[in-house]
Design a protein around this motif. Structure first.
Motif, PDB file in Angstrom:
ATOM      1  N   VAL A   1       4.658   2.614  -9.035  1.00 17.45           N
ATOM      2  CA  VAL A   1       3.932   3.294  -7.823  1.00 17.45           C
ATOM      3  C   VAL A   1       3.519   2.143  -6.869  1.00 17.45           C
ATOM      4  CG1 VAL A   1       2.116   4.716  -6.692  1.00 17.45           C
ATOM      5  CG2 VAL A   1       3.065   5.200  -9.084  1.00 17.45           C
ATOM      6  N   ALA A   2       4.277   2.170  -5.852  1.00 16.63           N
ATOM      7  CA  ALA A   2       3.943   0.985  -4.720  1.00 16.63           C
ATOM      8  C   ALA A   2       2.811   1.180  -3.870  1.00 16.63           C
ATOM      9  CB  ALA A   2       5.384   0.808  -4.030  1.00 16.63           C
ATOM     10  N   PRO A   3       1.919   0.013  -3.449  1.00 20.12           N
ATOM     11  CA  PRO A   3       0.857   0.466  -2.542  1.00 20.12           C
ATOM     12  C   PRO A   3       1.156   0.553  -1.136  1.00 20.12           C
ATOM     13  CG  PRO A   3       1.177  -1.779  -3.047  1.00 20.12           C
ATOM     14  CD  PRO A   3       1.822  -1.261  -3.686  1.00 20.12           C
ATOM     15  N   THR A   4       0.561   1.401  -0.535  1.00 20.13           N
ATOM     16  CA  THR A   4       0.782   1.478   0.946  1.00 20.13           C
ATOM     17  C   THR A   4       0.823   0.262   1.578  1.00 20.13           C
ATOM     18  OG1 THR A   4      -1.633   2.064   1.700  1.00 20.13           O
ATOM     19  CG2 THR A   4      -0.268   4.062   0.863  1.00 20.13           C
ATOM     20  N   ALA A   5       1.072   0.347   2.876  1.00 20.27           N
ATOM     21  CA  ALA A   5       1.223  -0.769   3.843  1.00 20.27           C
ATOM     22  C   ALA A   5      -0.052  -1.460   3.850  1.00 20.27           C
ATOM     23  CB  ALA A   5       1.960  -0.522   5.133  1.00 20.27           C
ATOM     24  N   GLU A   6      -1.269  -0.537   4.237  1.00 23.31           N
ATOM     25  CA  GLU A   6      -2.496  -1.290   4.471  1.00 23.31           C
ATOM     26  C   GLU A   6      -3.013  -1.688   3.070  1.00 23.31           C
ATOM     27  OE1 GLU A   6      -6.594   0.517   6.478  1.00 23.31           O
ATOM     28  OE2 GLU A   6      -5.492   1.896   5.689  1.00 23.31           O
ATOM     29  N   GLN A   7      -2.805  -0.684   1.995  1.00 19.31           N
ATOM     30  CA  GLN A   7      -3.303  -1.436   0.795  1.00 19.31           C
ATOM     31  C   GLN A   7      -2.981  -2.844   0.371  1.00 19.31           C
ATOM     32  OE1 GLN A   7      -2.396   1.925  -1.738  1.00 19.31           O
ATOM     33  NE2 GLN A   7      -4.101   3.132  -1.208  1.00 19.31           N
ATOM     34  N   GLU A   8      -1.309  -2.985   0.698  1.00 19.34           N
ATOM     35  CA  GLU A   8      -0.809  -4.353   0.590  1.00 19.34           C
ATOM     36  C   GLU A   8      -1.382  -5.336   1.282  1.00 19.34           C
ATOM     37  OE1 GLU A   8       3.430  -5.701   1.478  1.00 19.34           O
ATOM     38  OE2 GLU A   8       3.503  -4.475  -0.436  1.00 19.34           O
ATOM     39  N   ARG A   9      -1.739  -4.853   2.661  1.00 17.19           N
ATOM     40  CA  ARG A   9      -2.319  -5.866   3.714  1.00 17.19           C
ATOM     41  C   ARG A   9      -3.701  -6.435   3.167  1.00 17.19           C
ATOM     42  NH1 ARG A   9      -5.903  -5.506   7.446  1.00 17.19           N
ATOM     43  NH2 ARG A   9      -5.920  -3.251   7.551  1.00 17.19           N
ATOM     44  N   LEU A  10      -4.599  -5.383   2.752  1.00 16.79           N
ATOM     45  CA  LEU A  10      -5.783  -5.654   2.244  1.00 16.79           C
ATOM     46  C   LEU A  10      -5.912  -6.651   1.160  1.00 16.79           C
ATOM     47  CD1 LEU A  10      -7.909  -2.342   3.022  1.00 16.79           C
ATOM     48  CD2 LEU A  10      -7.998  -4.455   4.147  1.00 16.79           C
ATOM     49  N   ALA A  11      -4.922  -6.274   0.191  1.00 17.18           N
ATOM     50  CA  ALA A  11      -4.897  -6.984  -1.184  1.00 17.18           C
ATOM     51  C   ALA A  11      -4.536  -8.372  -0.698  1.00 17.18           C
ATOM     52  CB  ALA A  11      -3.900  -6.366  -2.075  1.00 17.18           C
ATOM     53  N   ILE A  12      -3.422  -8.521  -0.062  1.00 17.01           N
ATOM     54  CA  ILE A  12      -2.969  -9.888   0.185  1.00 17.01           C
ATOM     55  C   ILE A  12      -4.190 -10.696   0.956  1.00 17.01           C
ATOM     56  CG2 ILE A  12      -1.271 -11.452   1.727  1.00 17.01           C
ATOM     57  CD1 ILE A  12       0.657  -9.286   1.443  1.00 17.01           C
ATOM     58  N   GLU A  13      -4.757 -10.066   1.962  1.00 17.08           N
ATOM     59  CA  GLU A  13      -6.037 -10.759   2.627  1.00 17.08           C
ATOM     60  C   GLU A  13      -7.140 -11.111   1.417  1.00 17.08           C
ATOM     61  OE1 GLU A  13      -9.439 -10.203   6.102  1.00 17.08           O
ATOM     62  OE2 GLU A  13      -7.568  -8.617   5.734  1.00 17.08           O
ATOM     63  N   ALA A  14      -7.404 -10.330   0.504  1.00 17.61           N
ATOM     64  CA  ALA A  14      -8.346 -10.558  -0.477  1.00 17.61           C
ATOM     65  C   ALA A  14      -7.813 -11.698  -1.437  1.00 17.61           C
ATOM     66  CB  ALA A  14      -8.537  -9.593  -1.326  1.00 17.61           C
ATOM     67  N   ILE A  15      -6.755 -11.737  -1.731  1.00 16.77           N
ATOM     68  CA  ILE A  15      -6.129 -13.041  -2.573  1.00 16.77           C
ATOM     69  C   ILE A  15      -6.279 -14.294  -1.720  1.00 16.77           C
ATOM     70  CG2 ILE A  15      -4.085 -14.067  -3.415  1.00 16.77           C
ATOM     71  CD1 ILE A  15      -5.244 -12.362  -5.378  1.00 16.77           C
ATOM     72  N   ALA A  16      -5.722 -14.183  -0.323  1.00 14.71           N
ATOM     73  CA  ALA A  16      -5.930 -15.490   0.629  1.00 14.71           C
ATOM     74  C   ALA A  16      -7.322 -15.761   0.642  1.00 14.71           C
ATOM     75  CB  ALA A  16      -5.447 -15.138   1.732  1.00 14.71           C
ATOM     76  N   THR A  17      -8.345 -15.020   1.004  1.00 19.17           N
ATOM     77  CA  THR A  17      -9.713 -15.314   1.139  1.00 19.17           C
ATOM     78  C   THR A  17     -10.648 -15.548  -0.225  1.00 19.17           C
ATOM     79  OG1 THR A  17     -10.416 -12.978   1.462  1.00 19.17           O
ATOM     80  CG2 THR A  17      -9.555 -14.156   3.406  1.00 19.17           C
ATOM     81  N   GLY A  18     -10.195 -15.046  -1.180  1.00 19.99           N
ATOM     82  CA  GLY A  18     -10.789 -15.184  -2.624  1.00 19.99           C
ATOM     83  C   GLY A  18     -12.000 -14.160  -2.519  1.00 19.99           C
ATOM     84  N   SER A  19     -12.399 -13.121  -1.286  1.00 21.95           N
ATOM     85  CA  SER A  19     -13.488 -12.569  -1.467  1.00 21.95           C
ATOM     86  C   SER A  19     -12.969 -10.994  -1.070  1.00 21.95           C
ATOM     87  CB  SER A  19     -14.238 -13.026  -0.104  1.00 21.95           C
ATOM     88  OG  SER A  19     -13.790 -13.026   0.724  1.00 21.95           O
ATOM     89  N   PRO A  20     -13.880 -10.037  -1.077  1.00 23.26           N
ATOM     90  CA  PRO A  20     -13.551  -8.691  -0.899  1.00 23.26           C
ATOM     91  C   PRO A  20     -13.517  -8.599   0.851  1.00 23.26           C
ATOM     92  CG  PRO A  20     -15.795  -8.957  -1.232  1.00 23.26           C
ATOM     93  CD  PRO A  20     -15.347 -10.206  -1.588  1.00 23.26           C
TER      94      PRO A  20
END
Length: 815
Positions: free
Chosen positions: A586-605
């Motif tokens: 099951v693939a995430p939605t575009a917004e979910q993917e955007r938030l996930a990438i930002e969380a990894i990049a910033t290391g924070s929620p």
């Protein structure tokens, strides 16, 4: 205590003698119900008569009159004394002095007093201006003084009432309707007002007033007994609380039941509901008759003029075999023979519901008295007429209630007796069990075009909660009853199997959709195995929605509907031969993917907030969509403590979690790391929502341990005194066996409260468990939360470890 003893105690006409006699009367166990009320009225009469005699030696043309409930002799332990000092307009100063000598001793005893001092002319004038005063005077009863003065007033008031009935009765009906709108229906309320709610003591008094007008009369059978039962409950309530209250609060019900010698609070409520239902039905019939008489009086002069004085014959329009419409009601045809036609009650009921007309009281009583029982199995026509009745929409309710009032429903369906007037102690449910079943059929009638077998849908709606009258799981008990009922009313073996399946699994779709991970193939397969076929799934989908809509506003929403529809779509695919996809597909939605990438990049929620609204119903009033709350989407780098941290921050900000999901999200190729995604729907307890930036800042502090969530919540709880309320049942934690191959499913049922999810999350964290996904559902005050957990190795928990976790979690919630 005998009447002689009471007289001896009260013979000095002083407050102390009366108070002692009154206390003994109310505390002795020998008398209760009507004898005690009559004795209390008699004791009070003699005391007041003594006060009157002592103060009226030199006053002529004066009488003391009991009005209202006291006039009827219906004195409960804490009832008001409704008194009128009637005088002929003579010595005003002497009358005022007499009034003081009467009223002050009453006040000195702490008794509530509703008093007035009037001449007969003033009393008539006030009654003409104030309907409530006139109703009270209809029950005027002489206590002391000039009997002729009291008799003259009674005669005048009754004459005025009868002369003014065409104007006053519609006013009284409107008053009853307004009160019902404010107070609700006594026969369905968990904390009813015995006096003010529809079907209560005020409505019973209104029926007496209608009868006194000579314009119409209520069905009298059982009415006095219903009134007596409500008065008995009010007496016990006054004694239990020591207060003049008419509201039967939850915390008083066990004590009131014990005072009346009843088994428990449910038995008490059922008796109250039965009495209220009888009074409500009598009110419906009576006001219908009042309307008919008033319309007839308005039309008759014109018709007589046209017909030269001849009385017109009532028009009768055929509706079905043996059934006609006459004067806005459904009655039996002159040629009808109920004793030879056992299908006639269902045929008449179906015709009435289809026409949107009430069944005549005379017709229903004749059917109940003379009709023969249906053979077993029922003939096809009987089954078809039952389905027609159930599929008639909103008019079904009134027609069904008319049949039930005369015992015809239990004659047709004996199992109905166990659910009749049965209370449901659940804030989500707004009806008793029997009314909920009819409401479900009404809702199901809107979905008959969605299914290939509308007859099975409607009968399943009628029977889905029939097992609630039996011990144990009502779905299991209901399956057995449904098999028997379906066979008795003439369905073939295949249809009986479908109906019993629908009853057994009527909660399956809603519970699975809101409490289980729909991405888990085991979830979908288990539902498909239980349902078995596409046609049964179609029926179950419609029944699920009808059941939820008939439960109450908290049980259904567009969000719940979308979850159920998603589950149905997945199950339908499995039944068609397709295999459900594994969770990682099951693939995430575009917004979910955007938030996930930002969380990894910033290391924070990171998080986002989106307002959610409920679109207006197709058949509802036009207007703005109803706000459902806010969708809170949070992406957090996978780490320890995410669930309790998020739940705790929301609790600190006084945000109510209505639904919640948590799961790991797959990242695009080339992006390293693991992210947890939380998709929650929240609403502010009061005030406005906090800003997203503030929520994020507190969440960062919670994850790094610098925000003491437990301390903040404890300090807030300590600052507010605990209110007296309903004692909630203990929390229950269970393991849902075979719910998933990938995780152990722990289900928590508890009283919803601020910080509940934080406490659960912290307890799971303390046990070293990983929450793979979670599904939170809140219905009224009840939270049902499912957590898909694994051990540190990512595998489901061994049975003994899962059992240990459930025990510790129950202990945590109990603390």
């Amino acid at each position: 205590m005998t009447s002689t003893d009471m007289r001896k105690d009260a013979e000095d006409s002083g407050p102390s003698g009366y108070a002692a006699a009154r206390l003994r009367l109310l505390t002795e166990g020998a008398r209760s119900g009507p004898p005690r009320r009559a004795a209390l009225a008699e004791l009070t009469d003699e005391w007041l008569a003594g006060l009157f005699a002592a103060g009226a030696e030199d006053v002529k043309g004066v009488s003391l009159v009991a009005v209202g409930g006291y006039g009827r002799g219906e004195l409960s332990p804490r009832s008001d004394l409704d008194l009128l000092l009637l005088h002929d307009g003579g010595d005003a100063k002497a009358v005022a002095a007499l009034a003081d000598r009467l009223w002050y001793p009453v006040w000195d005893l702490g008794l509530a007093l509703d008093h007035s001092v009037r001449t007969p002319a003033e009393a008539r004038k006030t009654a003409g201006e104030d309907l409530k005063v006139q109703l009270g005077l209809l029950d005027a009863r002489h206590l002391a003084g000039d009997l002729g003065l009291t008799a003259g007033l009674r005669t005048s008031i009754l004459a005025d009432w009868r002369n003014q009935a065409p104007r006053r009765l519609p006013e009284l009906q409107e008053l009853c309707a307004e009160r019902a709108e404010r107070q609700g229906e006594l026969q369905y309320l968990l904390e009813p007002d015995l006096k003010e709610a529809r079907g209560g003591l005020r409505d019973a008094t209104a029926l007496r007033a209608v009868a006194a007008s000579w314009l119409a009369d209520a069905p009298r059978e059982g009415l006095d007994d219903a009134r007596r039962r409500l008065l008995d409950v009010r007496d016990a309530l006054h004694l239990a609380t020591g207060r003049a209250t008419d509201r039967l609060a939850l915390q008083e019900q066990d004590q009131v039941a014990a005072e009346l010698g009843l088994l428990d609070a449910d038995t008490l409520l059922r008796q109250v509901y039965e009495a209220a239902r009888l009074i409500s039905y009598a009110s419906d019939v009576t006001w219908r008759e009042v309307g008919r008489v008033l319309r007839s009086r308005a039309v008759r002069p014109r018709l007589r003029a046209m017909l030269g004085g001849a009385k017109p014959a009532p028009e009768r329009s055929p509706l079905a075999e043996g059934v006609v419409e006459q004067d806005g009601e459904v009655v039996l045809a002159r040629a009808a023979r109920p004793e030879r036609d056992p299908v006639l009650p269902l045929r008449a009921a179906a015709a009435a519901a289809q026409a949107g007309l009430p069944l005549s009281l005379h017709a229903v009583r004749r059917l109940a008295a003379t009709v023969r029982p249906l053979p077993t199995p029922w003939p096809a026509e009987a089954r078809e007429q039952l389905v027609t009745l159930l599929g008639s929409g909103r008019p079904t309710v009134e027609v069904w209630e008319a049949l039930e009032a005369e015992g015809l429903i239990t004659q047709l369906l004996p199992d109905w007796e166990r659910v009749r007037c049965r209370p449901q102690r659940n804030a989500v449910h707004i009806w008793t069990v029997d009314r909920h079943l009819i409401e479900t059929a009404v809702r199901a009638s809107e979905f008959t075009r969605r299914v290939s077998r509308p007859d099975l849908l409607l009968v399943a709606a009628l029977l889905h909660d029939i097992g609630k009258g039996w011990p144990g799981d009502h779905s299991v008990a209901g399956e057995i009853i449904a098999k028997d009922v379906a066979a008795r009313i003439g369905f073939d073996r295949g249809d009986v199997a479908v109906l019993s399946c629908l009853v057994r699994h009527h909660l399956l779709l809603i519970e699975t959709a809101t409490r289980r991970d729909l991405e888990d193939p085991a979830t979908v397969r288990s539902v498909a195995d239980a349902v078995g076929s596409q046609s049964t799934l179609e029926l179950l989908h419609a029944l699920t929605e009808a059941d939820a809509l008939a439960t109450g506003p908290a049980a259904w929403s567009s969000w719940r509907g979308s979850l159920v529809a998603d589950l149905v779509k997945r199950v339908a695919a499995v039944l068609a031969g397709d295999e459900p996809e594994e969770p990682d597909a099951v693939a995430p939605t575009a917004e979910q993917e955007r938030l996930a990438i930002e969380a990894i990049a910033t290391g924070s929620p990171v998080l986002s907030l989106h307002a959610q609204t409920e679109p207006p119903a197709e058949d509802g009033p036009a207007g703005d969509p109803e706000p459902l709350g806010v969708e809170l989407l949070i992406a957090v780098p996978d780490q320890a403590g995410v669930l309790p941290s998020v739940a705790g921050v929301l609790a600190v900000h006084r945000l109510t979690v209505r639904t919640a999901e948590l799961r790991a999200v797959d990242l695009p190729t080339g992006v390293e790391g693991s992210v947890l995604l939380l998709n929650w729907r929240v609403a502010a307890e009061y005030g406005s929502l906090p800003q997203a930036a503030r929520l994020r800042a507190d969440l960062v502090r919670a994850l790094d341990g610098s925000l003491d969530i437990a301390g903040r919540l404890a300090n807030r709880d300590a600052a507010y005194p605990r209110r007296r309320g309903v004692v909630a049942p203990p929390s229950r934690v269970t393991v849902a066996s075979a719910a998933s191959r990938h995780a152990t499913v722990i289900e928590v049922r508890a009283q919803d409260a601020p910080g509940l999810l934080f406490r659960i999350g912290q307890a799971l964290e303390d046990e070293g468990l990983h929450v793979r996904s979670m599904h939170v559902s809140t219905l009224g005050a009840n939270a049902v939360d499912a957590f898909y957990v694994t051990g540190a190795d990512g595998a489901p928990l061994p049975a003994d470890e899962a059992a240990s976790v459930t025990r510790k979690l129950e202990e945590t919630l109990r603390a």
